[in-house]
Design an enzyme around this catalytic site. Structure first.
Site, PDB file in Angstrom:
ATOM      1  N   ASP A 191      40.497  38.401  44.077  1.00 22.65           N
ATOM      2  CA  ASP A 191      39.966  38.588  42.732  1.00 22.65           C
ATOM      3  C   ASP A 191      40.897  37.971  41.685  1.00 22.65           C
ATOM      4  O   ASP A 191      42.120  38.165  41.741  1.00 22.65           O
ATOM      5  CB  ASP A 191      39.849  40.103  42.485  1.00 22.65           C
ATOM      6  CG  ASP A 191      39.075  40.436  41.235  1.00 22.65           C
ATOM      7  OD1 ASP A 191      37.894  40.088  41.163  1.00 22.65           O
ATOM      8  OD2 ASP A 191      39.659  41.066  40.324  1.00 22.65           O
ATOM      9  N   GLU A 213      49.867  34.542  61.093  1.00 24.95           N
ATOM     10  CA  GLU A 213      50.402  35.359  62.192  1.00 24.95           C
ATOM     11  C   GLU A 213      49.266  35.923  63.040  1.00 24.95           C
ATOM     12  O   GLU A 213      49.495  36.482  64.099  1.00 24.95           O
ATOM     13  CB  GLU A 213      51.235  36.525  61.648  1.00 24.95           C
ATOM     14  CG  GLU A 213      52.551  36.091  61.031  1.00 24.95           C
ATOM     15  CD  GLU A 213      53.266  37.285  60.410  1.00 24.95           C
ATOM     16  OE1 GLU A 213      53.085  38.422  60.880  1.00 24.95           O
ATOM     17  OE2 GLU A 213      53.997  37.056  59.430  1.00 24.95           O
TER      18      GLU A 213
HETATM   19  C1  GLC Z   1      36.389  39.478  38.990  1.00 23.75           C
HETATM   20  C2  GLC Z   1      35.281  40.334  39.537  1.00 23.75           C
HETATM   21  C3  GLC Z   1      34.673  41.092  38.421  1.00 23.75           C
HETATM   22  C4  GLC Z   1      35.732  41.977  37.802  1.00 23.75           C
HETATM   23  C5  GLC Z   1      36.948  41.169  37.383  1.00 23.75           C
HETATM   24  C6  GLC Z   1      38.137  42.051  37.123  1.00 23.75           C
HETATM   25  O1  GLC Z   1      35.946  38.511  38.114  1.00 23.75           O
HETATM   26  O2  GLC Z   1      34.360  39.528  40.213  1.00 23.75           O
HETATM   27  O3  GLC Z   1      33.583  41.866  38.833  1.00 23.75           O
HETATM   28  O4  GLC Z   1      35.224  42.612  36.666  1.00 23.75           O
HETATM   29  O5  GLC Z   1      37.358  40.299  38.406  1.00 23.75           O
HETATM   30  O6  GLC Z   1      38.634  42.602  38.296  1.00 23.75           O
END
Ligand code: GLC
Length: 556
Positions: free
Chosen positions: A200, A250
């Site tokens: 993310d 790994e």
């Molecule tokens: C990414 C996710 C989104 C979230 C953001 C913050 O863009 O896809 O849903 O709100 O990160 O974590």
């Protein structure tokens, strides 16, 4: 070959996929029960959006414990059963890792709040004194993606950084504890059997936090393309992923990972996919493209070229039409080219009125295109049903911080997260035994799996057929041959004679020679015309010259 290079990955947003315990919220048992749907669809892997303990300030992307399951979604034992079942069915499991921030309920942040300024507990986050004579102004102009300042003041007067909701304090990746914690977390899930990670906000971890903090009022839409932005896509971020890759290697087979870098696809995007880093990065250019031949052709060819240059062919290509952050493409593609999608969402999907049949036709054509491109295809739950956006959710149900933090200026992402319709009837259309946490409109029943399963021409059966055929056809990494002609016709050919043709124009075009093996709409037997908004896959032995493989890219 690495399995993920050509994988079809199905993106599950667990709270909205299937509810196994009848509390109105989707959960891991729900996913487990619905695995036969995914197996029948033929996908190679499943990516689960976060299912970790979370106070739900941002749909689960505010993680309070990175190594457990939220009680409303199940238990670790459920997770282990799910991994085993996915593997038994010959599929892989990818989980989300959220390393840019934690929830404000994470033990680290609670500790930081009760610790003095300058303490090691505060070092894990980004705490600063404010500006102004009494420190009453935020330390810099950095903004939150969800609206407003990216800084929040705490009781003792210091401020902390949150590039998303205020309940999502940013971690400080200069801190050794933070780096170790995430390496340990990756290993922890890998040891439970997961096959990969979706990372993310992957481009935001490394920040220039030196004083004075530099101005960055633009979020990430106008990044300098040299790694000098204080917040996003800095060169040092790649060191982090190189250390992750050492861990991934790994395992046997090595783990895969896909970076989410929510910026326009640019000359640095594919660096994250290099072989000594994550392997994949989401390419969102189809999400952002207008529905016309030249635009699609330009972004696809640009991405392929960027991938070749930046990832040095070490990593894989990816393609995406929808996800849990954007309006569903069966609606998006029905909007007029110049429509403002945010305004359309704010109008509850009424201005302009869209033609859902047109949206479905285009979504089906786009699906065939997605699955014909070399690389990995990511399908968001419901894409296989051509689900439209639920644009008219009553505002009292809206949960997205985007809606709340902008004071209603942006509608947010709830409309693409409405629980899936599995059956035509039932309290939540087969989602579970009770209601659904976001209300499902009655028309959703017509899109249900039950409604589409027996219909040979349904979108569901189109996706099943396309994924099965793709498995046989997607064999080589040889460059595509692109054909010139009417700009509204997108036409390319794989080295083995498999061709994809999409008519983006508003009149029928003659079909190129070859046997039609799949079409996004029923064509008359022996048809020689391709109607507007239709895609076909052709099989040809025709060896027409490569008209464009080596031609320079068009500008833009
Ligand atoms: C990414 C996710 C989104 C979230 C953001 C913050 O863009 O896809 O849903 O709100 O990160 O974590």
């Amino acid at each position: 070959m690495d399995w993920w290079r050509t994988a079809v990955v199905y993106h599950v947003y667990p709270r909205s996929f299937a509810d196994g315990n009848g509390d109105g919220v989707g959960d891991l048992v729900g996913v487990l029960r619905r695995l036969p749907h995914l197996q029948r669809l033929g996908v190679d892997a499943i990516w689960l959006s976060p299912f970790y303990p979370s106070p739900m300030a941002d749909g689960g992307y505010d993680v309070a414990d990175h190594r457990d399951v939220d009680p409303s979604l199940g238990t670790l034992a459920d997770f282990e059963k799910l991994v085993a079942a996915v593997h038994d069915l010959g599929m892989r499991l990818i989980v989300d890792i959220v390393p840019n921030h934690t929830s404000d309920q994470h033990p680290w942040f609670r500790e930081a709040l009760s610790a003095p300024s300058g303490s090691p507990a505060r070092q894990r986050y980004v705490f600063r004194n404010g500006r102004g004579s009494r420190g009453e102004q935020p330390p810099s102009d950095w903004r939150s993606h969800f609206g407003g300042s990216g800084w929040e003041r705490v009781a003792d007067g210091q401020w902390y950084l949150h590039l998303f909701a205020r309940e999502q304090p940013d971690l400080n990746w200069d801190d050794a504890d933070v780096r170790r914690y995430f390496l340990d977390t990756l290993r922890w899930w890998a040891d439970l059997g997961v096959d990969g990670f979706r990372v993310d906000v992957a481009h935001a971890l490394a920040k220039d936090l030196s004083e004075p903090l530099r101005s960055q009022p633009n979020l990430d839409s106008r990044l300098p393309l040299d790694g000098t932005d204080p917040l996003y896509d800095r060169d040092e971020v790649h060191d982090i992923y190189r250390s992750w890759r050492r861990l991934f290697d790994e395992y046997q087979p090595p783990l895969m990972a896909v970076a989410e870098t929510w910026t326009p696809t640019n000359s640095r995007t594919y660096l994250y996919a290099r072989h000594d880093e994550l392997g994949q990065v989401f390419d969102f250019s189809l999400i952002k493209s207008r529905w016309d031949g030249p635009s699609y052709r330009r972004v696809i060819r640009r991405s392929m070229e960027d991938h070749r240059r930046q990832a040095d062919d070490g990593g894989g290509l990816t393609w995406v039409l929808s996800n849990h952050d954007v309006p569903r493409h069966a609606s998006r593609l029905a909007l007029p080219p110049d429509a403002d999608i945010e305004a359309w969402l704010l109008s509850g999907g009424t201005r302009p009125r869209i033609d859902l049949d047109l949206g479905r036709r285009r979504a089906r054509a786009a699906g065939l295109l997605l699955l014909a491109l070399p690389g990995s295809a990511y399908i968001y739950q419901g894409d296989e049903l051509a689900l439209p956006e639920v644009a008219d959710l009553p505002v009292e149900f809206l949960r997205d911080p985007v809606w709340h933090r902008t004071g209603g200026a942006l509608r947010g992402r709830d409309g693409c997260r409405v629980p899936l319709p599995w059956t035509r009837t039932g309290p939540s259309l087969g989602f579970g035994d009770a209601g659904a946490w976001l209300p499902q409109p009655a028309w959703l029943a017509d899109y249900s799996v039950e409604a589409q399963d027996p219909d040979p021409d349904s979108t569901l059966n189109l996706y099943r057929a396309a994924i099965a055929l793709r498995r046989k056809l997607l064999t080589s990494g040889a460059p595509l041959t692109w054909y010139d002609g009417d700009p509204s016709l997108l036409h390319f050919r794989h080295g083995n004679g498999w061709e994809c043709v999409v008519n983006f124009g508003d009149r029928a075009q003659s079909l190129p020679p070859g046997e039609v093996v799949l079409a996004s709409q029923v064509l008359e037997p022996g048809a020689r015309n391709l109607p507007p908004d239709v895609a076909v896959w052709l099989r040809s032995g025709d060896q027409r010259p490569d008209s464009e493989t080596s031609a320079p890219l068009p500008p833009g």
